[in-house]
Design a protein around this motif. Structure first.
Motif, mmCIF file in Angstrom:
data_model
loop_
_atom_site.group_PDB
_atom_site.id
_atom_site.type_symbol
_atom_site.label_atom_id
_atom_site.label_comp_id
_atom_site.label_asym_id
_atom_site.label_seq_id
_atom_site.Cartn_x
_atom_site.Cartn_y
_atom_site.Cartn_z
ATOM 1 N N VAL A 135 63.866 56.982 110.857
ATOM 2 C CA VAL A 135 64.893 57.881 111.396
ATOM 3 C C VAL A 135 66.184 57.701 110.603
ATOM 4 O O VAL A 135 66.862 58.674 110.242
ATOM 5 N N LEU A 136 66.523 56.437 110.303
ATOM 6 C CA LEU A 136 67.707 56.170 109.477
ATOM 7 C C LEU A 136 67.503 56.709 108.067
ATOM 8 O O LEU A 136 68.379 57.383 107.511
ATOM 9 N N GLU A 137 66.328 56.436 107.497
ATOM 10 C CA GLU A 137 66.024 56.851 106.126
ATOM 11 C C GLU A 137 66.124 58.362 105.957
ATOM 12 O O GLU A 137 66.827 58.871 105.092
ATOM 13 N N TYR A 138 65.415 59.091 106.805
ATOM 14 C CA TYR A 138 65.352 60.536 106.645
ATOM 15 C C TYR A 138 66.621 61.230 107.124
ATOM 16 O O TYR A 138 67.167 62.096 106.441
ATOM 17 N N GLY A 139 67.067 60.847 108.311
ATOM 18 C CA GLY A 139 68.239 61.529 108.861
ATOM 19 C C GLY A 139 69.471 61.352 108.003
ATOM 20 O O GLY A 139 70.194 62.313 107.718
ATOM 21 N N VAL A 140 69.702 60.123 107.555
ATOM 22 C CA VAL A 140 70.892 59.864 106.747
ATOM 23 C C VAL A 140 70.724 60.436 105.348
ATOM 24 O O VAL A 140 71.688 60.889 104.729
ATOM 25 N N SER A 141 69.490 60.457 104.838
ATOM 26 C CA SER A 141 69.258 61.048 103.525
ATOM 27 C C SER A 141 69.586 62.534 103.523
ATOM 28 O O SER A 141 70.203 63.046 102.581
ATOM 29 N N ILE A 404 68.686 51.109 102.557
ATOM 30 C CA ILE A 404 68.232 49.925 103.281
ATOM 31 C C ILE A 404 67.132 50.285 104.278
ATOM 32 O O ILE A 404 66.167 49.545 104.458
ATOM 33 N N GLY A 405 67.234 51.454 104.902
ATOM 34 C CA GLY A 405 66.178 51.893 105.804
ATOM 35 C C GLY A 405 64.884 52.169 105.067
ATOM 36 O O GLY A 405 63.783 51.813 105.523
ATOM 37 N N THR A 406 64.998 52.779 103.899
ATOM 38 C CA THR A 406 63.830 53.080 103.071
ATOM 39 C C THR A 406 63.151 51.806 102.602
ATOM 40 O O THR A 406 61.924 51.662 102.702
ATOM 41 N N ALA A 456 77.534 43.896 102.160
ATOM 42 C CA ALA A 456 77.549 43.307 103.499
ATOM 43 C C ALA A 456 77.784 44.372 104.566
ATOM 44 O O ALA A 456 77.229 44.302 105.662
ATOM 45 N N VAL A 457 78.608 45.364 104.232
ATOM 46 C CA VAL A 457 78.887 46.436 105.193
ATOM 47 C C VAL A 457 77.610 47.198 105.525
ATOM 48 O O VAL A 457 77.345 47.532 106.693
ATOM 49 N N THR A 458 76.786 47.458 104.495
ATOM 50 C CA THR A 458 75.523 48.154 104.719
ATOM 51 C C THR A 458 74.611 47.345 105.631
ATOM 52 O O THR A 458 73.950 47.892 106.519
ATOM 53 N N TRP A 459 74.597 46.034 105.447
ATOM 54 C CA TRP A 459 73.780 45.171 106.298
ATOM 55 C C TRP A 459 74.283 45.175 107.736
ATOM 56 O O TRP A 459 73.490 45.133 108.682
ATOM 57 N N VAL A 460 75.580 45.210 107.902
ATOM 58 C CA VAL A 460 76.146 45.267 109.262
ATOM 59 C C VAL A 460 75.736 46.564 109.947
ATOM 60 O O VAL A 460 75.304 46.568 111.108
ATOM 61 N N VAL A 461 75.849 47.682 109.204
ATOM 62 C CA VAL A 461 75.438 48.975 109.760
ATOM 63 C C VAL A 461 73.960 48.942 110.128
ATOM 64 O O VAL A 461 73.544 49.415 111.205
ATOM 65 N N PHE A 462 73.147 48.356 109.246
ATOM 66 C CA PHE A 462 71.712 48.265 109.497
ATOM 67 C C PHE A 462 71.432 47.418 110.734
ATOM 68 O O PHE A 462 70.576 47.767 111.576
ATOM 69 N N GLY A 463 72.137 46.303 110.866
ATOM 70 C CA GLY A 463 71.951 45.436 112.022
ATOM 71 C C GLY A 463 72.299 46.132 113.321
ATOM 72 O O GLY A 463 71.580 46.011 114.323
ATOM 73 N N VAL A 464 73.394 46.863 113.317
ATOM 74 C CA VAL A 464 73.799 47.604 114.511
ATOM 75 C C VAL A 464 72.759 48.672 114.846
ATOM 76 O O VAL A 464 72.390 48.866 116.010
ATOM 77 N N TRP A 465 72.298 49.382 113.803
ATOM 78 C CA TRP A 465 71.290 50.426 114.004
ATOM 79 C C TRP A 465 70.011 49.847 114.619
ATOM 80 O O TRP A 465 69.448 50.414 115.560
ATOM 81 N N VAL A 471 67.178 48.290 121.838
ATOM 82 C CA VAL A 471 67.598 48.586 123.215
ATOM 83 C C VAL A 471 66.880 49.838 123.716
ATOM 84 O O VAL A 471 66.360 49.873 124.842
ATOM 85 N N PHE A 472 66.840 50.879 122.868
ATOM 86 C CA PHE A 472 66.175 52.128 123.264
ATOM 87 C C PHE A 472 64.693 51.881 123.525
ATOM 88 O O PHE A 472 64.128 52.400 124.503
ATOM 89 N N TYR A 473 64.057 51.084 122.682
ATOM 90 C CA TYR A 473 62.628 50.822 122.854
ATOM 91 C C TYR A 473 62.343 50.129 124.178
ATOM 92 O O TYR A 473 61.440 50.534 124.925
#
Length: 491
Positions: A135-141, A404-406, A456-465, A471-473
């Motif tokens: 979802v991150l990979e495709y939606g953000v792409s 990072i999602g990919t 590091a910012v990308t990793w933080v975003v990934f961690g939050v995502w 939580v949703f699962y």
């Protein structure tokens, strides 16, 4: 045998114990069931209308153009002239994963792509994590490419009628604007095509892919006239660190074959054609990427790229001294990049379709229109989400989040192909990864290495995502999974 006269509490005590939390998280969906459910949705079925040619065009359409037309200006300042090496490294990483994708796509020809592969081999929790990454990979792409489309639209407008869309309406907050209207428009146009069905969308994509390839060939022919070997002096000014960082950013340019695998339930002969389409498209795309990047850096000193998102059009204008060629390339890019938005958006809707059918996301994403054979509500919801994202977030942040999602999803696919070889060695495979498990292990290692090159910012975003996804699962998917609560016909 149970004593019929025993007290009720004794009879209950002998009933099978419900599986524990760990067992539920590791429950796997049988391959046979995945394949048997192929095409089935809420209220209708997907239509098998795509052959090898259409699948290959979907793969090329989702891939070719993203890294060259849009992100080249982002990547060159990170690697310098060695950006060509960055493309090669990203391509090799994609190749190892593509081999694994090809085997699994031929063995499990379904819409869920790596999500479904993980569900069959590593269990529901890992499958959810993989699907959430997709979802991150495709939606953000989709959003990232839509941002670049707006840049080329401005180039086209400036070269034809002498006006451009004001920054306030053509750039997101943080890049000097308020709202990126062109990015939203191209996503909505892609949505309109997808609502017509897979066959109609594939036809439009094929035309756009042909325009795209012609545009890149034209660029190489003209760019070579301005080629200067001196631009390659000090080939690796920022070292291998810069090369790997640029490669990580560029990697999201190689998700096209992943989009092809999401068409498994709409392919006429998925087991035969999907592996062929995946490998053929990757070879074509990588060759063009490296060639165009080499010409671009040779025609323009790397320090002058300045994060330009319409770099190729500017190079053609600089080389010829005329605005016509740059304007023509911008016109081709407007069409070409739209095909990336179309095909990647298609892939996103099919991933959610598969997850919805399994009960992990709401049923609305699996509803299929009986006339068009397209998941209409799914398409509209995803398009609006991606359009707003494209209008509000700068390109560089979007590209890294997509990478990072990919990479995470691809790493799981390399594990899945080895697991399925060991657990189901008897299954018929129309394509087999050579030298397994060595090549899948290399694919996994390359993905992990390139993930480590991201900021590091990308990793933080990934961690939050990922935290939001977990939580949703546990709030929704864990209890509503069809493996936990089968339909009455399955009991």
């Amino acid at each position: 045998m149970l004593d019929q006269g025993a007290p009720p509490h004794n009879r209950r005590a002998t009933a099978p114990a419900s599986p524990g939390v760990a067992a539920r998280l590791m429950r796997r969906k049988p391959v046979e069931r995945l394949v048997a459910e192929g095409g089935q949705g809420e209220g209708g079925t997907l239509r098998r209308s795509l052959g090898l040619w259409q699948l290959t065009m979907i793969s090329i359409g989702a891939t070719l153009g993203t890294g060259i037309f849009v992100v080249l200006g982002e990547a060159v300042p990170k690697a310098g002239p060695a950006v060509t090496l960055s493309f090669v490294i990203a391509g090799l990483t994609a190749l190892f994963s593509a081999l694994s994708y090809a085997e699994l796509a031929g063995t499990i020809p379904v819409s869920g792509s790596s999500y479904s592969y993980a569900y069959a081999t590593m269990g529901e929790l890992i499958a959810w994590i993989c699907g959430w990454c997709l979802v991150l990979e495709y939606g953000v792409s989709v959003a990232a490419v839509a941002v670049g489309w707006g840049e080329y639209l401005n180039e086209l407008l400036d070269g034809t009628i002498g006006v451009t869309i004001p920054d306030a309406l053509s750039a997101p907050p943080g890049d000097g604007g308020v709202f990126n209207l062109p990015a939203l428009i191209v996503v909505l146009l892609a949505m309109a095509f997808l609502l017509g069905g897979a066959r109609e969308s594939a036809r439009a994509n094929t035309v756009m892919v042909c325009v795209k390839i012609a545009a890149l060939v034209l660029f190489c022919a003209i760019g070579l006239q301005g080629f200067r070997s001196g631009n390659y002096e000090n080939f690796m000014p920022l070292g291998m660190t810069g090369v790997s960082a640029a490669g990580a950013t560029l990697f999201f340019s190689y998700i096209g074959f992943d989009a092809a695998s999401t068409a498994g339930e709409e392919a006429k002969d998925a087991q035969r054609d999907l592996p062929r389409a995946i490998m053929l498209s990757l070879v074509i795309v990588t060759a063009l990427y490296v060639l165009v990047a080499a010409v671009a850096v040779g025609a323009k000193p790397w320090r002058r790229f300045n994060d330009s998102e319409a770099a190729l059009a500017q190079i053609m204008r600089d080389v010829t001294g005329e605005s016509f060629w740059g304007t023509l390339l911008a016109a081709c890019a407007v069409i070409a990049i739209a095909s990336v938005v179309l095909t990647v958006l298609y892939g996103q809707t099919r991933i959610l379709f598969a997850m919805s059918r399994d009960g992990l996301v709401p049923k609305v994403f699996a509803k299929v229109h009986p006339k068009t054979g397209a998941p209409r509500a799914n398409t509209v919801i995803v398009s609006l989400f991606c359009g707003v994202l494209a209008a509000a977030i700068p390109l560089g942040q979007l590209a890294d989040a997509t990478s990072i999602g990919t990479l995470f999803a691809f790493a799981l696919v390399n594990i899945a192909v080895v697991v399925l070889r060991r657990t189901r060695p008897d299954m018929a495979r129309t394509f087999r990864v050579p030298l397994s498990p060595v090549l899948p292990a290399l694919g996994f290692a390359f993905c992990v290495w390139m993930m480590g090159s991201l900021s590091a910012v990308t990793w933080v975003v990934f961690g939050v995502w990922m935290a939001v996804g977990l939580v949703f699962y546990f709030v929704y998917g864990y209890r509503r999974s069809r493996l936990a609560t089968p339909a009455p016909s399955e009991k």
